[in-house]
Design an enzyme around this catalytic site. Structure first.
Site, mmCIF file in Angstrom:
data_model
loop_
_atom_site.group_PDB
_atom_site.id
_atom_site.type_symbol
_atom_site.label_atom_id
_atom_site.label_comp_id
_atom_site.label_asym_id
_atom_site.label_seq_id
_atom_site.Cartn_x
_atom_site.Cartn_y
_atom_site.Cartn_z
ATOM 1 N N SER A 144 2.900 15.995 -4.324
ATOM 2 C CA SER A 144 2.671 16.217 -5.763
ATOM 3 C C SER A 144 2.217 17.663 -5.928
ATOM 4 O O SER A 144 1.713 18.276 -4.986
ATOM 5 C CB SER A 144 1.560 15.280 -6.247
ATOM 6 O OG SER A 144 1.126 15.643 -7.535
ATOM 7 N N TYR A 157 -6.793 10.989 -5.721
ATOM 8 C CA TYR A 157 -5.341 11.228 -5.648
ATOM 9 C C TYR A 157 -5.069 12.629 -5.063
ATOM 10 O O TYR A 157 -4.234 12.783 -4.171
ATOM 11 C CB TYR A 157 -4.754 11.097 -7.054
ATOM 12 C CG TYR A 157 -3.253 11.256 -7.110
ATOM 13 C CD1 TYR A 157 -2.415 10.231 -6.693
ATOM 14 C CD2 TYR A 157 -2.676 12.425 -7.592
ATOM 15 C CE1 TYR A 157 -1.038 10.372 -6.745
ATOM 16 C CE2 TYR A 157 -1.297 12.572 -7.652
ATOM 17 C CZ TYR A 157 -0.482 11.542 -7.231
ATOM 18 O OH TYR A 157 0.888 11.693 -7.284
HETATM 19 N N1 LIG Z 1 5.007 10.227 -11.940
HETATM 20 C C1 LIG Z 1 4.454 11.411 -11.722
HETATM 21 O O1 LIG Z 1 4.081 12.128 -12.664
HETATM 22 C C2 LIG Z 1 4.308 11.923 -10.299
HETATM 23 C C3 LIG Z 1 3.967 13.271 -10.122
HETATM 24 C C4 LIG Z 1 3.821 13.767 -8.836
HETATM 25 C C5 LIG Z 1 4.029 12.933 -7.744
HETATM 26 N N2 LIG Z 1 4.355 11.635 -7.930
HETATM 27 C C6 LIG Z 1 4.531 10.793 -6.739
HETATM 28 O O2 LIG Z 1 5.827 10.248 -6.747
HETATM 29 C C7 LIG Z 1 5.837 9.044 -5.972
HETATM 30 C C8 LIG Z 1 6.560 7.960 -6.764
HETATM 31 O O3 LIG Z 1 5.799 7.643 -7.922
HETATM 32 P P1 LIG Z 1 6.472 7.331 -9.332
HETATM 33 O O4 LIG Z 1 6.058 8.393 -10.270
HETATM 34 O O5 LIG Z 1 7.892 7.031 -9.174
HETATM 35 O O6 LIG Z 1 5.624 6.035 -9.759
HETATM 36 P P2 LIG Z 1 6.006 4.504 -9.882
HETATM 37 O O7 LIG Z 1 7.133 4.293 -10.799
HETATM 38 O O8 LIG Z 1 4.706 3.815 -10.175
HETATM 39 O O9 LIG Z 1 6.487 4.126 -8.399
HETATM 40 C C9 LIG Z 1 5.589 3.929 -7.349
HETATM 41 C C10 LIG Z 1 6.293 3.107 -6.280
HETATM 42 O O10 LIG Z 1 5.392 2.914 -5.183
HETATM 43 C C11 LIG Z 1 5.380 1.546 -4.841
HETATM 44 N N3 LIG Z 1 4.100 1.152 -4.266
HETATM 45 C C12 LIG Z 1 2.854 1.387 -4.764
HETATM 46 N N4 LIG Z 1 1.938 0.817 -3.967
HETATM 47 C C13 LIG Z 1 2.604 0.223 -2.955
HETATM 48 C C14 LIG Z 1 2.221 -0.535 -1.831
HETATM 49 N N5 LIG Z 1 0.928 -0.806 -1.562
HETATM 50 N N6 LIG Z 1 3.182 -1.009 -0.991
HETATM 51 C C15 LIG Z 1 4.484 -0.756 -1.247
HETATM 52 N N7 LIG Z 1 4.917 -0.030 -2.295
HETATM 53 C C16 LIG Z 1 3.988 0.435 -3.132
HETATM 54 C C17 LIG Z 1 5.661 0.808 -6.150
HETATM 55 O O11 LIG Z 1 6.260 -0.458 -5.907
HETATM 56 P P3 LIG Z 1 5.563 -1.886 -5.993
HETATM 57 O O12 LIG Z 1 4.517 -1.833 -7.062
HETATM 58 O O13 LIG Z 1 6.709 -2.805 -6.314
HETATM 59 O O14 LIG Z 1 5.012 -2.112 -4.624
HETATM 60 C C18 LIG Z 1 6.703 1.732 -6.779
HETATM 61 O O15 LIG Z 1 7.979 1.416 -6.285
HETATM 62 C C19 LIG Z 1 4.370 8.718 -5.671
HETATM 63 O O16 LIG Z 1 4.065 9.106 -4.362
HETATM 64 C C20 LIG Z 1 3.615 9.574 -6.659
HETATM 65 O O17 LIG Z 1 2.329 9.917 -6.188
HETATM 66 C C21 LIG Z 1 4.506 11.102 -9.188
#
Ligand SMILES: NC(=O)c1ccc[n+]([C@@H]2O[C@H](COP(=O)([O-])OP(=O)(O)OC[C@H]3O[C@@H](n4cnc5c(N)ncnc54)[C@H](OP(=O)(O)O)[C@@H]3O)[C@@H](O)[C@H]2O)c1
Length: 261
Positions: A144, A157
Site C-alpha cells: 500500500s 495497518y
Molecule cells: N482498497 C484500498 O484502498 C487499498 C489501498 C491500498 C492497498 N490495498 C490492499 O489491497 C489488498 C486487497 O484489498 P481490497 O482493497 O481489494 O479489499 P477487499 O475487497 O476487502 O478484499 C480483501 C480480500 O482479502 C480477503 N481476506 C481478508 N482476510 C482474509 C483472511 N483472513 N483469509 C483469507 N482471505 C482474507 C478477503 O476475502 P474473504 O473476506 O472472503 O476472506 C478479500 O478477498 C489488501 O492487501 C489491501 O490492504 C487496498
C-alpha cells in the site's frame, strides 16, 4: 528484469473473493493464465469461478483463512499436484482497522499482522521450493502507499504494510541469484469492499477511501508490471504524489497527513 508471458502462467492469488484480488484473477484468466484463487467466502469464490468459465484461462478456488497454516499448505499442495511448480505467487489478502492507537487492542494488532504480514511471509516460505523450479518466477506482494508513508488512525495497518515492504525488498535482494523476482505493488485508495470490512473502526476519524480508482485499473497495472518485469509500482496518481511529496519535504507531508489523513 524478466519479461513474462501471462498466457499459460500458473498463478496463486490470495484475497480473491472481492476487490483487487477478484479483478486480478479475472484479468489473468482473460489473458490465458491458470489460477488458484483463494479467500474465506465460498459463495464469492463460486461466483468468481462461474464468471471465469468463459475466459481462456482456468480458475480453481480454495476456500480458507489465509492466516491458517492448513490453508496455506493446501494451496501449495494443490499447486504441486496440479502443476508441479508456480510461476507467480500473489499475496493480496488484506484487512484494515481505523482508530486511534489508544483505543486499539493487542488482539486487533495481531489480527492485522497475521493477515497482512505473517500469512504472506509464510505462504512465500511454503511456496519457495516450487518457485525455485521455474524459469522466471515471481512473488507479487500487494502492499500500500501506507507501507511507505504512515497516516494517523491507521497505525496497525501502516505497520503491517511497512513490514511487508521491508521484507519484500530484503527478500528480493536475497533471491536475486536464484532468479526469483519480487514485485511490490503499492496501491492508493481503491474502490473495493476494504472500507466495509474493517476489523475495527472509530466513527469520525480517518479517511475512508473517497475518490478511489476502480480495482480493475489496479489489476491491469499489476498484470502489465508482471509482464514487464517491474520491481515496484504505485498504480494510483494520488499515491505517487504523496510519496513524491514525502521524499522532497517530509515535514510538509507530516503536516498534511496530520490535517487531512
Ligand atoms: N482498497 C484500498 O484502498 C487499498 C489501498 C491500498 C492497498 N490495498 C490492499 O489491497 C489488498 C486487497 O484489498 P481490497 O482493497 O481489494 O479489499 P477487499 O475487497 O476487502 O478484499 C480483501 C480480500 O482479502 C480477503 N481476506 C481478508 N482476510 C482474509 C483472511 N483472513 N483469509 C483469507 N482471505 C482474507 C478477503 O476475502 P474473504 O473476506 O472472503 O476472506 C478479500 O478477498 C489488501 O492487501 C489491501 O490492504 C487496498
Amino acid at each position: 528484469m524478466a519479461r513474462r508471458r501471462i498466457s499459460g502462467s500458473r498463478v496463486i492469488v490470495t484475497g480473491a473473493s472481492s476487490g483487487i484480488g477478484r479483478a486480478l484473477v479475472l484479468e489473468l484468466a482473460r489473458r490465458g493464465a491458470f489460477v488458484i484463487a483463494t479467500a474465506r467466502r465460498e459463495d464469492r469464490l463460486a461466483d468468481l469461478a462461474r464468471e471465469a468459465e468463459l475466459l481462456p484461462g482456468r480458475v480453481q478456488t480454495v476456500a480458507g483463512d489465509i492466516a491458517s497454516d492448513a490453508t496455506r499448505q493446501r494451496l501449495v499442495e494443490l499447486a504441486r499436484e496440479q502443476w508441479n511448480g508456480i510461476d507467480v505467487l500473489v499475496n493480496n489478502a488484506g484487512v484494515g482497522a481505523i482508530r486511534n492507537f489508544d483505543r486499539s487492542s493487542p488482539d486487533e494488532l495481531r489480527q492485522v499482522m497475521e493477515v497482512n504480514f505473517f500469512a504472506a511471509v509464510e505462504l512465500i516460505r511454503g511456496a519457495l521450493p516450487l518457485l525455485q523450479k521455474e524459469q522466471s518466477p515471481l512473488i507479487v506482494n500487494i502492499a500500500s502507499i501506507l507501507g511507505h508513508r504512515g497516516i494517523p488512525h491507521y497505525t496497525e495497518y501502516c505497520a503491517s504494510k511497512f513490514a511487508l515492504v521491508g521484507f519484500s525488498e530484503a527478500l528480493r535482494a536475497e533471491l536475486v541469484n536464484q532468479g526469483i523476482e519480487v514485485l511490490i505493488v503499492s496501491p492508493g485508495t481503491t474502490k473495493t469492499e476494504f472500507f466495509g470490512s474493517l476489523l475495527a473502526e472509530q466513527p469520525g476519524v480517518g479517511s475512508r477511501g473517497a475518490g478511489g480508482v476502480p480495482p480493475e485499473a489496479v489489476a491491469r497495472a499489476i498484470v502489465r508490471a508482471i509482464e514487464r518485469g517491474k520491481h515496484q509500482i504505485v498504480p494510483n496518481p494520488q499515491g505517487r504524489l504523496l510519496l513524491w511529496l514525502n521524499r522532497i519535504s517530509p515535514r510538509l507531508a507530516d503536516s498534511l497527513v496530520a490535517r487531512f489523513g
